[in-house]
Design a protein around this motif. Structure first.
Motif, mmCIF file in Angstrom:
data_model
loop_
_atom_site.group_PDB
_atom_site.id
_atom_site.type_symbol
_atom_site.label_atom_id
_atom_site.label_comp_id
_atom_site.label_asym_id
_atom_site.label_seq_id
_atom_site.Cartn_x
_atom_site.Cartn_y
_atom_site.Cartn_z
ATOM 1 N N ASN A 43 4.290 -6.678 4.118
ATOM 2 C CA ASN A 43 3.017 -6.179 3.586
ATOM 3 C C ASN A 43 3.250 -5.269 2.384
ATOM 4 O OD1 ASN A 43 1.378 -7.528 5.409
ATOM 5 N ND2 ASN A 43 1.432 -5.859 6.911
ATOM 6 N N ASN A 44 4.314 -4.453 2.458
ATOM 7 C CA ASN A 44 4.642 -3.590 1.323
ATOM 8 C C ASN A 44 4.976 -4.425 0.090
ATOM 9 O OD1 ASN A 44 4.232 -1.184 2.621
ATOM 10 N ND2 ASN A 44 6.368 -0.840 3.129
ATOM 11 N N LEU A 45 5.738 -5.505 0.294
ATOM 12 C CA LEU A 45 6.108 -6.367 -0.826
ATOM 13 C C LEU A 45 4.870 -6.984 -1.485
ATOM 14 C CD1 LEU A 45 9.256 -8.178 0.619
ATOM 15 C CD2 LEU A 45 9.202 -6.659 -1.349
ATOM 16 N N LYS A 46 3.910 -7.398 -0.658
ATOM 17 C CA LYS A 46 2.668 -7.965 -1.210
ATOM 18 C C LYS A 46 1.927 -6.917 -2.025
ATOM 19 C CE LYS A 46 1.937 -11.401 2.444
ATOM 20 N NZ LYS A 46 1.099 -11.785 3.598
ATOM 21 N N GLY A 47 1.899 -5.690 -1.489
ATOM 22 C CA GLY A 47 1.231 -4.604 -2.212
ATOM 23 C C GLY A 47 1.937 -4.302 -3.522
ATOM 24 N N PHE A 48 3.278 -4.312 -3.500
ATOM 25 C CA PHE A 48 4.038 -4.042 -4.719
ATOM 26 C C PHE A 48 3.797 -5.143 -5.759
ATOM 27 C CE2 PHE A 48 7.344 -1.760 -1.903
ATOM 28 C CZ PHE A 48 6.601 -0.576 -1.981
ATOM 29 N N GLU A 49 3.715 -6.391 -5.284
ATOM 30 C CA GLU A 49 3.472 -7.509 -6.193
ATOM 31 C C GLU A 49 2.149 -7.333 -6.927
ATOM 32 O OE1 GLU A 49 2.913 -12.384 -6.069
ATOM 33 O OE2 GLU A 49 3.122 -11.230 -4.210
ATOM 34 N N GLN A 50 1.115 -6.945 -6.175
ATOM 35 C CA GLN A 50 -0.196 -6.722 -6.784
ATOM 36 C C GLN A 50 -0.138 -5.576 -7.783
ATOM 37 O OE1 GLN A 50 -2.849 -6.101 -3.496
ATOM 38 N NE2 GLN A 50 -2.607 -8.181 -2.708
ATOM 39 N N GLU A 51 0.606 -4.520 -7.423
ATOM 40 C CA GLU A 51 0.697 -3.349 -8.290
ATOM 41 C C GLU A 51 1.430 -3.673 -9.589
ATOM 42 O OE1 GLU A 51 -0.102 0.579 -9.316
ATOM 43 O OE2 GLU A 51 -0.875 -0.667 -7.691
ATOM 44 N N ILE A 52 2.518 -4.446 -9.470
ATOM 45 C CA ILE A 52 3.290 -4.813 -10.657
ATOM 46 C C ILE A 52 2.430 -5.623 -11.633
ATOM 47 C CG2 ILE A 52 5.229 -6.208 -11.499
ATOM 48 C CD1 ILE A 52 6.120 -3.598 -10.314
ATOM 49 N N LYS A 53 1.624 -6.519 -11.098
ATOM 50 C CA LYS A 53 0.756 -7.334 -11.958
ATOM 51 C C LYS A 53 -0.217 -6.466 -12.746
ATOM 52 C CE LYS A 53 0.966 -11.594 -9.222
ATOM 53 N NZ LYS A 53 0.210 -12.501 -8.323
ATOM 54 N N ILE B 58 7.216 1.837 -11.391
ATOM 55 C CA ILE B 58 8.248 0.824 -11.150
ATOM 56 C C ILE B 58 9.457 1.457 -10.475
ATOM 57 C CG2 ILE B 58 9.913 -0.700 -12.296
ATOM 58 C CD1 ILE B 58 7.663 -1.323 -14.333
ATOM 59 N N GLU B 59 9.851 2.651 -10.938
ATOM 60 C CA GLU B 59 10.985 3.343 -10.319
ATOM 61 C C GLU B 59 10.676 3.697 -8.867
ATOM 62 O OE1 GLU B 59 14.027 3.776 -11.587
ATOM 63 O OE2 GLU B 59 13.269 2.560 -13.252
ATOM 64 N N GLN B 60 9.450 4.110 -8.621
ATOM 65 C CA GLN B 60 9.057 4.463 -7.250
ATOM 66 C C GLN B 60 9.057 3.232 -6.353
ATOM 67 O OE1 GLN B 60 5.301 6.325 -8.182
ATOM 68 N NE2 GLN B 60 6.161 8.390 -8.044
ATOM 69 N N ILE B 61 8.609 2.094 -6.901
ATOM 70 C CA ILE B 61 8.612 0.847 -6.128
ATOM 71 C C ILE B 61 10.051 0.474 -5.768
ATOM 72 C CG2 ILE B 61 8.252 -1.656 -6.317
ATOM 73 C CD1 ILE B 61 5.665 -1.015 -7.862
ATOM 74 N N LYS B 62 10.947 0.593 -6.744
ATOM 75 C CA LYS B 62 12.357 0.286 -6.477
ATOM 76 C C LYS B 62 12.906 1.189 -5.379
ATOM 77 C CE LYS B 62 13.636 -1.239 -11.167
ATOM 78 N NZ LYS B 62 14.453 -0.880 -12.349
ATOM 79 N N GLU B 63 12.557 2.477 -5.448
ATOM 80 C CA GLU B 63 13.049 3.434 -4.452
ATOM 81 C C GLU B 63 12.515 3.103 -3.061
ATOM 82 O OE1 GLU B 63 15.277 6.505 -2.980
ATOM 83 O OE2 GLU B 63 15.320 5.663 -5.018
ATOM 84 N N GLN B 64 11.228 2.723 -2.988
ATOM 85 C CA GLN B 64 10.643 2.383 -1.699
ATOM 86 C C GLN B 64 11.262 1.102 -1.134
ATOM 87 O OE1 GLN B 64 8.416 4.293 0.116
ATOM 88 N NE2 GLN B 64 8.978 2.827 1.703
#
Length: 854
Positions: A657-667, A830-836
């Motif tokens: 679920n986190n990955l899906k959220g990150f994907e939406q955020e990156i877009k 992006i850095e925060q996403i990588k850290e998470q």
């Protein structure tokens, strides 16, 4: 005929003590009382019938107590008191069990059955002044009536009933036959419990009574009895406790013995009989133990793996109690739980304060506080929780219902007003645009991301966009907005939230909203698996609504790490009262809120955190403020790494679920295509300085101190040593000259540089036009492309001076500071996403999966 009775219209309109009749007379004989049917019309004897009494309490023609009033001047000495007792004891013995002799300042309570003075539970003379207007006098007299006999004049402690074991037996009876889920078994048990309870209080009488129904088995078949219950008794209970006309819910809705169309399920008539007989063989359900009221739901939750579906939605009682103990609810307050489940939060507030917050006057219930629980549920089964909440409220109010059994309609209205099922929209509670309504909100809102987009679409369709502006992630984000807007100014909330709200990159705007509108009082970290078979990491967030958004918080935030909640965090949930960190957390928080600036503690689990830590774009996860060594000492890391198969599957699902959220955020971070840029050489905007060769290992060993020295290395943020002096005290960017040449770090403060690094500081004329964060990310991507050499590459000052970079500009070709900051924020995310992602990965691979639980 008695003139006194007629002149004062006491025959038709006597005074009242609750539902009892009270006659404050003195000039009326026993004979006249008998003739007017105030007391039973039997032969009391000529001498007695000529006697007069000062007062009577009756129920129908049954005498509850005889009262003898005395002037204080004639009720002082022991001799005077004995004389007063002697005068009335014979009359009292003919009429009742209780004689009350009083001068309004002192009262002697007499057991009329044997003439002895009534004693309290400790063996002392009962010391309670009789006053017909005293709200507690009914309870005192009932207690006396239930205790005294010809051989006993001492009050007996009330025997509290805890039918937990009965509930478990009945669950087994029902489950073995029907295979129903624990929740449906619970509904059914509670329905029959209420049936028996209302019968024991004589609210259900005659053909509607439990005892009459059981007696019918002598002459009728099992099927006939179940039919009688479904067609006759059940509708009567619903008549006494009417449905809420809005949501069509009441206090009962078991569907195992009675179908959804209200017909008897004849195949279950045998087990229905077995359950009734279990209730028959049990004690009267009059004085119900508080622990049973509180723990009833959990008793059923522990019976089956079905809790994996409900665990998230029902808060462990120990957590509920801890939160309630941190509140200071007072008369006049309005309390709300917008996702109330079975109603634990508001009901636990009431539990130990029933007499304080609820009174009965003139056959009306006066509520000193207002509780409101709303729920919708995420499927048809969970919608039953509101019914269970109302049934729970009846059980919590059992002591008051026992005192006022004729007020079923008033209690029904109170239950219906307190708990409401939201059925008019998929938004449930969220459909109500509520602002500044509640003094307290205590809740554990659902935390799911799947389906939240449907809710957001419904919000737009319902015209509620202005009420939900934050665009937070998941259902929990929507509830956070609702809660903050629904709080009154200075109102307080305790919310159980998932860790995502505190550290999710795409929820920085929600954290900003919290900071803008509220003061943060505390964050308490709960252990994973706090909830039934749910591995999600959760926290208790304590907030206070600001008077004005411009108010600034200048006090620190309470934080606490809970490792144990008083029960095992496995499928068994064994009690372990000696290990309950919540007790200390509550005590320390209550101390903290009285002196936030001066509060200190020696507890290794508690820290007071400066408010500056809680910036919206930072993670608010308090656990990272404890070192690994501190956590190991507290036993936290070892416990959290142990998971079972279901927990591990839940962990994988959460990561997905986190990955899906990150994907939406990156877009959403995609670069705009029409940005204008201004190209400049680095020396045009920066002062360029090189580090010193004097900083070497020999120097470090002789000048140890607290100020960092940065070199060309990239690990440890570039820090190679700490010395007793510093060369720079400024803001700037450093770059690595060799090794990993071209790596850029932001610096601000006192530091020094070795000859393996250089310093870039923005020239004075550009300080208000350029953003260091943007330049750091820009140069960190650009400079490595210009390093030279093979193997150990280099990027000297002469190389730096030749490099050109592009910086956003406005239409006048001036540097666009706002656009720089906007791009820098995207880099940060992006850095925060990588850290998470790194944390999620480490959490998974470090999990110790236990195939067989120990």
């Amino acid at each position: 005929m008695s003139e006194e009775l007629l002149q004062r219209d006491l025959v038709k309109n006597p005074e009242k003590i609750g539902d009892w009749n009270f006659y404050n007379i003195g000039a009326t004989t026993i004979k006249s009382l008998k003739e007017h049917n105030i007391i039973r019309n039997i032969n009391y004897g000529t001498k007695i019938e000529k006697k007069k009494v000062d007062g009577l309490i009756t129920e129908g023609d049954k005498v509850i107590a005889v009262i003898e009033n005395k002037k204080p001047s004639k009720f002082r000495t022991k001799k005077q008191k004995q004389k007063a007792l002697k005068q009335e004891i014979k009359v009292a013995q003919k009429l009742t069990k209780i004689l009350i002799v009083t001068d309004t300042m002192e009262t002697i309570w007499i057991n009329a059955l044997n003439g002895e003075t009534i004693k309290d539970e400790k063996g002392n003379d009962l010391n309670y002044v009789f006053n017909p207007k005293d709200e507690n006098i009914i309870e005192i007299i009932n207690k006396i009536n239930n205790s005294i006999s010809k051989t006993n004049s001492t009050l007996k402690p009330i025997e509290l009933i805890n039918p937990t074991e009965l509930a478990k037996q009945i669950w087994q009876d029902i489950w073995i036959v029907s295979g129903a889920t624990p929740e449906n078994c619970l509904y059914t048990f509670i329905e029959l419990f209420i049936f028996k309870y209302l019968s024991d209080l004589e609210i259900l009488k005659g053909t509607y009574s439990f005892y009459d129904l059981v007696d019918m088995y002598k002459k009728n078949t099992d099927e006939d009895i179940l039919e009688q219950y479904a067609k006759i008794i059940r509708p009567k209970i619903k008549e006494l406790f009417k449905e809420n006309p809005i949501d069509r819910t009441t206090i009962i809705n078991g569907t195992i013995f009675v179908s959804k169309n209200q017909k008897a399920v004849r195949g279950y008539s045998t087990v229905f009989k077995k359950v009734l007989f279990r209730f028959r063989d049990y004690k009267k359900l009059e004085n119900i133990d508080y622990e049973f009221k509180s723990r009833l739901f959990e008793s059923f939750m522990k019976q089956s793996i079905s809790k994996k579906n409900w665990g998230q939605f029902f808060t462990p009682l120990k957590v509920v109690k801890a939160i309630v103990e941190m509140t200071d609810v007072k008369e006049g307050d309005k309390i709300c739980d917008p996702a109330c489940g079975v109603g634990k939060f508001p009901l636990e507030i009431v539990a130990n304060n029933l007499d304080r917050f609820y009174k009965v006057r003139n056959k009306k219930i006066e509520a000193k506080i207002e509780i409101s629980g709303f729920d919708k549920g995420f499927d048809a089964e969970e919608q039953k929780t509101i019914i269970l909440a109302k049934a729970n409220m009846l059980i919590y109010f059992s002591d008051m219902i026992k005192k006022y059994p004729d007020l079923t309609q008033e209690f029904s209205d109170l239950f219906n007003k307190s708990f409401i099922l939201k059925t008019n929209s998929i938004l449930g509670t969220l459909v109500d645009n509520v602002t500044e309504e509640y003094d307290w909100i205590l809740t554990n809102p659902p935390y799911v991301t799947t389906g939240s987009s449907n809710l957001k679409e419904e919000i737009i369709k319902s015209g509620l966009e202005d009420h939900y502006k934050i665009n937070a992630v998941g259902v929990e984000g929507l509830f956070m907005e609702w809660i903050i807007r629904a709080l009154k100014k200075n109102g307080k909330a305790f919310i159980i939230i998932p860790d995502g709200i505190l550290n999710r990159i795409h929820d920085w705007n929600l954290r900003k909203f919290i900071r803008d509108e509220c003061f943060i009082d505390g964050i308490i970290s709960l252990p994973t698996k706090t909830f039934f078979t749910n591995i999600k990491k959760t926290y208790i967030l304590a907030i206070t609504k600001k008077n004005k958004s411009s108010d600034i918080q200048n006090v620190p935030v309470f934080s606490y790490l809970v490792n144990n909640i008083g029960e095992s965090l496995d499928i068994h949930r064994f009690e372990n009262p000696d290990k309950n960190d919540l007790n200390e957390a509550v005590n320390l928080f209550n101390q903290f809120k009285g002196a936030k600036k001066s509060f200190k503690t020696n507890s290794p689990r508690c820290k007071v955190i400066p408010i500056k830590y809680f910036k919206p774009d930072n993670s608010w996860i308090i656990d990272i403020l404890w070192t690994k060594e501190e956590k190991i000492k507290l036993g936290i890391i070892e416990e959290e790494n142990k998971v079972n198969i279901i927990d591990f599957a839940s962990l994988l699902n959460e990561t997905a679920n986190n990955l899906k959220g990150f994907e939406q955020e990156i877009k959403l971070l995609e670069q705009e295509k029409d940005i204008k840029f201004k190209e400049v050489k680095i020396p045009e905007i920066f002062n360029i300085t090189l580090g010193s060769a004097k900083y070497n290992h020999k120097y470090f060993s002789t000048h140890k101190g607290k100020y960092p020295v940065y070199s060309g290395q990239t690990k440890n943020n570039g820090e190679i040593a700490r010395i007793d002096s510093y060369e720079y005290n400024k803001e700037g960017l450093t770059w690595t000259i060799d090794g990993y040449a071209g790596r850029v770090f932001y610096r601000n403060g006192k530091f020094s540089l070795t000859c393996h690094g250089g310093l870039l500081t923005i020239k004075n004329e550009f300080k208000n036009k350029l953003d260091y964060d943007f330049l750091k990310y820009l140069l960190d991507n650009e400079l490595p492309n210009h390093s030279v050499g093979e193997g150990n590459k280099r990027l000297k000052k002469t190389h730096i001076e030749k490099i050109s970079i592009k910086i956003p500009a406005d239409k006048n070709k001036d540097f666009d500071l706002d656009k720089q900051k906007e791009i820098a924020d995207k880099y940060k995310k992006i850095e925060q996403i990588k850290e998470q992602l790194k944390k999620d990965y480490e959490r998974m691979i470090n999990s110790e999966v236990q195939i067989v639980e120990k």
